[in-house]
Design a protein around this motif. Structure first.
Motif, PDB file in Angstrom:
ATOM      1  N   PHE A  86      95.034   7.691  34.078  1.00  0.00           N
ATOM      2  CA  PHE A  86      93.951   8.528  34.598  1.00  0.00           C
ATOM      3  C   PHE A  86      93.389   9.391  33.474  1.00  0.00           C
ATOM      4  CE2 PHE A  86      97.042   7.745  37.947  1.00  0.00           C
ATOM      5  CZ  PHE A  86      96.244   7.030  38.830  1.00  0.00           C
ATOM      6  N   ASP A  93      80.809   4.008  41.472  1.00  0.00           N
ATOM      7  CA  ASP A  93      81.684   3.178  40.632  1.00  0.00           C
ATOM      8  C   ASP A  93      81.770   1.744  41.159  1.00  0.00           C
ATOM      9  OD1 ASP A  93      82.849   5.132  38.647  1.00  0.00           O
ATOM     10  OD2 ASP A  93      83.233   6.157  40.526  1.00  0.00           O
ATOM     11  N   SER A  96      85.850   7.141  45.147  1.00  0.00           N
ATOM     12  CA  SER A  96      85.314   6.437  44.007  1.00  0.00           C
ATOM     13  C   SER A  96      86.150   5.235  43.597  1.00  0.00           C
ATOM     14  CB  SER A  96      85.198   7.411  42.834  1.00  0.00           C
ATOM     15  OG  SER A  96      84.139   8.286  43.075  1.00  0.00           O
ATOM     16  N   THR A 120      80.755   7.296  28.786  1.00  0.00           N
ATOM     17  CA  THR A 120      82.144   7.563  29.168  1.00  0.00           C
ATOM     18  C   THR A 120      82.295   7.411  30.674  1.00  0.00           C
ATOM     19  OG1 THR A 120      82.396   9.117  27.355  1.00  0.00           O
ATOM     20  CG2 THR A 120      83.967   9.308  29.156  1.00  0.00           C
ATOM     21  N   ARG A 121      83.406   6.825  31.103  1.00  0.00           N
ATOM     22  CA  ARG A 121      83.684   6.714  32.527  1.00  0.00           C
ATOM     23  C   ARG A 121      85.019   7.396  32.828  1.00  0.00           C
ATOM     24  NH1 ARG A 121      79.737   4.213  34.703  1.00  0.00           N
ATOM     25  NH2 ARG A 121      80.720   4.460  36.741  1.00  0.00           N
ATOM     26  N   TYR A 122      85.281   7.628  34.110  1.00  0.00           N
ATOM     27  CA  TYR A 122      86.452   8.412  34.486  1.00  0.00           C
ATOM     28  C   TYR A 122      87.241   7.708  35.594  1.00  0.00           C
ATOM     29  CZ  TYR A 122      83.937  12.140  32.088  1.00  0.00           C
ATOM     30  OH  TYR A 122      83.262  12.887  31.161  1.00  0.00           O
ATOM     31  N   LEU A 123      88.535   7.861  35.524  1.00  0.00           N
ATOM     32  CA  LEU A 123      89.406   7.458  36.632  1.00  0.00           C
ATOM     33  C   LEU A 123      90.366   8.613  36.878  1.00  0.00           C
ATOM     34  CD1 LEU A 123      90.414   5.200  38.597  1.00  0.00           C
ATOM     35  CD2 LEU A 123      92.095   4.614  36.849  1.00  0.00           C
ATOM     36  N   GLY A 124      90.382   9.103  38.101  1.00  0.00           N
ATOM     37  CA  GLY A 124      91.291  10.190  38.445  1.00  0.00           C
ATOM     38  C   GLY A 124      90.565  11.489  38.705  1.00  0.00           C
ATOM     39  N   LEU A 125      91.320  12.453  39.160  1.00  0.00           N
ATOM     40  CA  LEU A 125      90.772  13.768  39.485  1.00  0.00           C
ATOM     41  C   LEU A 125      91.129  14.758  38.376  1.00  0.00           C
ATOM     42  CD1 LEU A 125      91.911  13.827  43.219  1.00  0.00           C
ATOM     43  CD2 LEU A 125      89.614  13.346  42.360  1.00  0.00           C
ATOM     44  N   ARG A 181      84.856  18.957  33.794  1.00  0.00           N
ATOM     45  CA  ARG A 181      85.850  17.928  33.502  1.00  0.00           C
ATOM     46  C   ARG A 181      85.745  17.430  32.056  1.00  0.00           C
ATOM     47  NH1 ARG A 181      83.456  12.699  36.758  1.00  0.00           N
ATOM     48  NH2 ARG A 181      81.522  12.538  35.601  1.00  0.00           N
TER      49      ARG A 181
END
Lengths: 251, 286
Positions: B169, B31, B2, B181-186, B239
């Protein structure tokens, strides 16, 4: 075990005799017949079991990428520790470049398990692109696991028949002097699209501009001028490497 | 994958109160078009994610000027319903009808005692000596030339972006006119047994794995169904928070002992995944 002199009576203990038998079996199993048979209960160093993950039979001396193991510690820790590993073998693709690979020592039908070499010296039938190539690796995109020569790679060519085309060769897999492993390669890349911020789509020409492109890849620039993009058709020297990846908003 | 980290430095003209990032997470797949980077000591947020807009925009009385990454007198400029650019004589100039970089003329500025106002002649333009530094900051654009003494305009800044308050992250919350909402990372989860479970980057057979948590036999399990030592059954970790309970299970007649495990979202991490790409041996900047 003690040695005896000439003329001395030989008194063989059971443990000594059994040691001889074990040694004989070891040597016997280490020899590989031309048909690829010969391993019954154990495996040599450098030879592993591989499950053909493709949908077609893979011939002897095909090159397959090791994409994983059939039994992971999470699946069954006891079996993972106590049994010889069985690797999943799949054809080389652009995305799998740089991953470990093996040479099949026997034909393996789809979904079945057979022997393959990951470390050692083995004969192989390879496609010689240039007579001065010193290395070999599976060709990305080949549907039959063709191993072809290259200027750099992970398998050293110890000997090969002269000329180009399909030739017999002796390969040294995994040992010292097996090349740069592909990660340090500088290759000619031709821009086909993209931009500086999202990265460029390129066609990679591993054997130079005159030999034709072999696969597509993504190329980024270390200096990103936001007001200037490189037009399609531009040639760039690309350095292959691994870039950190992490998750995003996928569900 | 991503997001891939590109160690690329943005080569853009100078912008007051703005230092471009040294490296950028570039989105792909779902993304694609999104970028995440760090802007430490910035009024815009330390960790931000944007979609295409790699710099803030300006607004003159509500009319948007988008950034143009070409220098004018050493500084970046903005264009839309007019141009805002830096000049040697007046500092920042806002002008319509002319090209960025045009040095406007101003003549015969004088004070009209009868009317009690200043007047001037020449080009119609506005000036200011600084740019707004953050969302909500306002700078007055004063009329100059033929607009001398006339009604000023208001210059503001805006940047549609997502901000992560917890680090590089994590969850990125929308700012400006963007949504979602957006996400970066695991996502990394922690079990009540103090075991960590990090989500995989890629799906296998349509499912993520979370360390030892995996989808097996139609169930989310820790361990292996049917194992002599027992296993745990539960649901896929979320998550967005909340806890998931994994119930201890064992084979019939087994004397194995174990306790349930509760899995809770701990944080987001980079992980140790890498992807293959090429870095180009070329540099372009102005």
């Amino acid at each position: 075990m003690e040695k005896v002199r000439s003329g001395e009576a030989v008194n063989i203990k059971a443990s000594t005799w059994n040691a001889f038998v074990d040694a004989a079996n070891f040597v016997k199993e280490a020899k590989h017949s031309a048909s690829g048979k010969g391993v019954a209960s154990g495996l040599d160093v450098g030879i592993v079991r591989v499950k053909n993950g493709e949908s077609t039979l893979m011939e002897r001396f095909s090159g397959l990428v090791l994409t994983g193991v059939a039994v992971t510690p999470e699946t069954n820790e006891d079996e993972f520790v106590s049994c010889p590993p069985v690797f999943s073998g799949m054809l080389m693709t652009a995305a799998r470049e740089g991953m470990p690979w093996c040479v099949l020592l026997e034909p393996i039908p789809a979904g079945e398990i057979g022997r393959a070499m990951v470390l050692g010296v083995t004969p192989a039938k390879i496609t010689v692109s240039a007579s001065d190539d010193q290395y070999a690796q599976p060709r990305a995109g080949s549907s039959t696991g063709v191993i072809e020569t290259a200027a750099t790679g992970t398998a050293r060519i110890l000997w090969k028949e002269s000329g180009t085309g399909t030739k017999w060769a002796i390969l040294q897999l995994g040992g010292a002097g097996s090349g740069g492993g592909g990660e340090e390669k500088a290759l000619m890349c031709k821009v086909t699209g993209g931009d500086s911020t999202n990265g460029y789509s390129v066609t990679v020409y591993p054997n130079g501009r005159s030999e034709g492109g072999t696969h597509s890849a993504k190329l980024f620039l270390p200096d990103v001028a936001l007001d200037a993009d490189i037009p399609a058709g531009t040639w760039i020297i690309g350095h292959k490497g691994a870039m950190s990846s992490t998750g995003g908003s996928e569900t | 994958m991503s997001f891939s980290y590109v160690p690329g430095e943005f080569r853009i003209p100078k912008i007051p109160n703005f230092n471009p990032p040294d490296g950028v997470w570039v989105g792909s797949g779902t993304d694609s078009g999104y970028f995440a980077f760090r802007l430490p000591y910035s009024y815009w947020g330390d960790n931000i994610m944007v979609r295409n807009d790699l710099c803030f925009s300006l607004k003159v009385n509500g009319s948007t000027l988008s950034p143009v990454y070409t220098p004018v007198n050493g500084y970046m400029h903005w264009s839309g319903g007019g141009h805002l650019y830096y000049t040697q004589t007046y500092g920042w100039v806002y002008m319509t009808g002319m090209f960025p970089g045009y040095e406007p003329l101003e003549e015969n500025v004088k004070y009209d005692r009868d009317k009690g106002v200043y007047t001037g002649e020449g080009d119609a333009f506005y000036t200011c000596w600084g740019l707004p530094s953050y969302e909500g900051d306002e700078v007055e654009l004063r009329g100059r030339g033929s607009l001398y003494g006339k009604e000023p305009k208001t210059l503001t800044a805006s940047w549609n972006r997502w901000i992560c308050e917890t680090g590089e992250f994590g969850r990125y919350e929308p700012q400006g006119s963007v949504t979602g909402t957006r996400y970066l990372g695991l996502p990394r989860f922690r079990g009540s047994n103090n075991e960590y479970f990090v989500r995989s980057l890629e799906k296998t057979n349509g499912r993520f794995t979370y360390g030892r948590i995996r989808y097996q036999g139609g169930k989310w399990v820790i361990g292996s169904i049917g194992a002599d030592s027992g296993w745990h059954e539960g649901d896929e970790p979320d998550r967005d928070g909340g806890s998931v309970s994994f119930r201890f299970c064992k084979n019939e007649g087994s004397e194995a002992k174990g306790s349930d495990i509760t899995v809770t979202l701990q944080d987001f991490v980079k992980g140790d995944e890498t992807g293959k790409a090429y870095l180009g041996e070329v540099a372009i900047w102005r």
